[in-house]
Design a protein around this motif. Structure first.
Motif, PDB file in Angstrom:
ATOM      1  N   LEU A 157      69.719  28.475  82.498  1.00 16.98           N
ATOM      2  CA  LEU A 157      69.975  29.877  83.417  1.00 16.98           C
ATOM      3  C   LEU A 157      68.894  30.456  83.955  1.00 16.98           C
ATOM      4  N   VAL A 158      67.470  30.655  83.100  1.00 13.37           N
ATOM      5  CA  VAL A 158      66.555  31.301  83.573  1.00 13.37           C
ATOM      6  C   VAL A 158      65.335  30.290  83.704  1.00 13.37           C
ATOM      7  N   GLY A 159      64.593  29.945  84.439  1.00  9.28           N
ATOM      8  CA  GLY A 159      63.320  29.249  84.400  1.00  9.28           C
ATOM      9  C   GLY A 159      62.140  29.807  84.728  1.00  9.28           C
ATOM     10  N   ALA A 160      61.082  29.437  84.155  1.00  6.23           N
ATOM     11  CA  ALA A 160      59.514  29.918  84.576  1.00  6.23           C
ATOM     12  C   ALA A 160      59.112  28.813  85.306  1.00  6.23           C
ATOM     13  N   PRO A 161      58.159  29.312  86.425  1.00  4.97           N
ATOM     14  CA  PRO A 161      57.607  28.236  87.339  1.00  4.97           C
ATOM     15  C   PRO A 161      56.803  27.075  86.325  1.00  4.97           C
ATOM     16  N   GLU A 162      56.178  27.593  85.209  1.00  5.11           N
ATOM     17  CA  GLU A 162      55.459  26.561  84.363  1.00  5.11           C
ATOM     18  C   GLU A 162      56.763  25.700  83.875  1.00  5.11           C
ATOM     19  N   GLY A 163      57.774  25.858  83.518  1.00  7.38           N
ATOM     20  CA  GLY A 163      58.732  24.931  83.141  1.00  7.38           C
ATOM     21  C   GLY A 163      58.981  23.979  84.166  1.00  7.38           C
ATOM     22  N   VAL A 164      59.374  24.695  85.294  1.00 14.53           N
ATOM     23  CA  VAL A 164      60.171  23.637  86.502  1.00 14.53           C
ATOM     24  C   VAL A 164      58.874  22.397  86.885  1.00 14.53           C
ATOM     25  N   GLU A 165      57.386  23.183  86.969  1.00 14.37           N
ATOM     26  CA  GLU A 165      56.409  22.223  87.110  1.00 14.37           C
ATOM     27  C   GLU A 165      56.326  21.181  86.152  1.00 14.37           C
ATOM     28  N   LEU A 166      56.510  21.448  84.931  1.00 16.56           N
ATOM     29  CA  LEU A 166      56.480  20.286  83.841  1.00 16.56           C
ATOM     30  C   LEU A 166      57.267  19.278  84.159  1.00 16.56           C
ATOM     31  N   ILE A 167      58.593  19.616  84.282  1.00 14.24           N
ATOM     32  CA  ILE A 167      59.811  18.966  84.516  1.00 14.24           C
ATOM     33  C   ILE A 167      59.722  17.877  85.703  1.00 14.24           C
ATOM     34  N   GLU A 168      59.305  18.736  86.751  1.00  8.80           N
ATOM     35  CA  GLU A 168      58.940  17.943  87.950  1.00  8.80           C
ATOM     36  C   GLU A 168      57.786  16.895  88.004  1.00  8.80           C
ATOM     37  N   LYS A 169      56.955  17.329  86.966  1.00  9.47           N
ATOM     38  CA  LYS A 169      55.711  16.340  86.921  1.00  9.47           C
ATOM     39  C   LYS A 169      56.175  15.025  85.888  1.00  9.47           C
ATOM     40  N   LEU A 170      56.822  15.422  84.819  1.00 10.28           N
ATOM     41  CA  LEU A 170      57.199  14.053  83.843  1.00 10.28           C
ATOM     42  C   LEU A 170      58.575  13.643  84.219  1.00 10.28           C
ATOM     43  N   HIS A 171      59.184  14.387  84.807  1.00 17.02           N
ATOM     44  CA  HIS A 171      60.835  13.721  85.075  1.00 17.02           C
ATOM     45  C   HIS A 171      61.152  13.910  86.620  1.00 17.02           C
ATOM     46  N   PRO A 172      60.383  13.335  87.428  1.00 21.39           N
ATOM     47  CA  PRO A 172      60.754  13.709  88.769  1.00 21.39           C
ATOM     48  C   PRO A 172      62.308  13.037  89.121  1.00 21.39           C
ATOM     49  N   ASP A 173      62.664  12.130  88.395  1.00 18.78           N
ATOM     50  CA  ASP A 173      64.154  11.617  88.534  1.00 18.78           C
ATOM     51  C   ASP A 173      65.124  12.561  88.326  1.00 18.78           C
ATOM     52  N   VAL A 174      64.859  13.751  87.492  1.00 18.47           N
ATOM     53  CA  VAL A 174      65.815  14.563  87.004  1.00 18.47           C
ATOM     54  C   VAL A 174      66.120  15.922  87.774  1.00 18.47           C
ATOM     55  N   ASP A 175      67.391  16.187  88.328  1.00 20.93           N
ATOM     56  CA  ASP A 175      67.732  17.257  88.998  1.00 20.93           C
ATOM     57  C   ASP A 175      67.759  18.581  88.304  1.00 20.93           C
TER      58      ASP A 175
END
Ligand code: PRP
Ligand code: URA
Ligand code: MG
Length: 206
Positions: A157-175
């Motif tokens: 529901l609610v995301g922080a930029p820090e969390g988005v950055e971590l997922i994009e870095k570790l799991h770039p294949d996940v939308d």
């Protein structure tokens, strides 16, 4: 890919949830309703396959969903989004991923895992209202990948930029799908402005 699903109904319901005076019942109801509203966008690119049927008029090659769908809530708070999603995808199976975030270290700890069969063939939709440091969601993605899942979506529901950055870095294949991208984390790792501790507000534990 990050998609913030911006819709007046979602914004309205999220405002109710953010308000500290909103009680357990309304918090729960609005979370579930937003979960349902997000499904339409989250499932927009699901693969389809041909299915031969007969309509009352003639034979017809129609389209049907090509993969099983697994909804995977991160306990506890993710449970609050499941019934809203299942109301639109009633044939989905449900995995359970038990994780809690240590209040001091903010590290995720696993306490339960249970999966349906054929995770490798399924579209897996991980759900959790909060994406803060991203540690819990990243751990959940690791867990479903260990079960063979390759087609994974993360719905928060609610995301922080820090969390988005971590997922994009570790799991770039996940939308990643969010209802709102908030400003930042505070010194305790809570999302600002956020909505507080989602699990406690859903289950009335504080
Ligand atoms: O992105 P992170 O920094 O990992 O934080 C987010 C996690 O914290 C919350 O769960 P919590 O640990 O409070 O468990 P609960 O759902 O049982 O309350 C939330 O529901 C996420 O799972
Ligand atoms: O703001 C936050 C951060 C983590 N977990 C929550 O429930 N809320
Ligand atoms: Mg909590």
């Amino acid at each position: 890919m990050l998609k913030v699903i911006d819709h007046p109904l979602i914004r309205h319901k999220l405002t109710v949830m953010r308000d500290k005076d909103t009680g357990t019942k309304d918090f729960r109801d609005n979370l579930d309703e937003i979960g349902g509203l997000m499904v339409y966008e989250v499932t927009r690119d699901l693969p389809l396959k041909d299915l031969e049927i007969e309509t009352p008029i003639c034979p017809y090659v129609a389209k049907t969903l090509a993969t099983p769908i697994v909804v995977a809530p991160i306990l506890r708070a993710g449970l609050g989004m499941v019934s809203g999603i299942l109301s639109l995808i009633p044939t989905a199976k449900v995995a359970h991923i038990g994780l809690y975030r240590d209040e001091e270290t903010l590290e995720p700890h696993t306490y339960f895992e249970k999966y349906p069969k054929h995770m490798d063939e399924s579209t897996v939709i991980i759900v959790d209202p909060m994406l803060a440091t991203g540690g819990s969601s990243a751990a959940a993605i690791d867990m479903v990948k260990r079960q063979g899942a390759t087609n994974i979506k993360l719905v928060c529901l609610v995301g922080a930029p820090e969390g988005v950055e971590l997922i994009e870095k570790l799991h770039p294949d996940v939308d990643i799908y969010l209802a709102a991208l908030d400003e930042r984390l505070n010194e305790n790792g809570y999302i600002v402005p956020g909505l507080g501790d989602a699990g406690d507000r859903i289950f009335g534990t504080k």
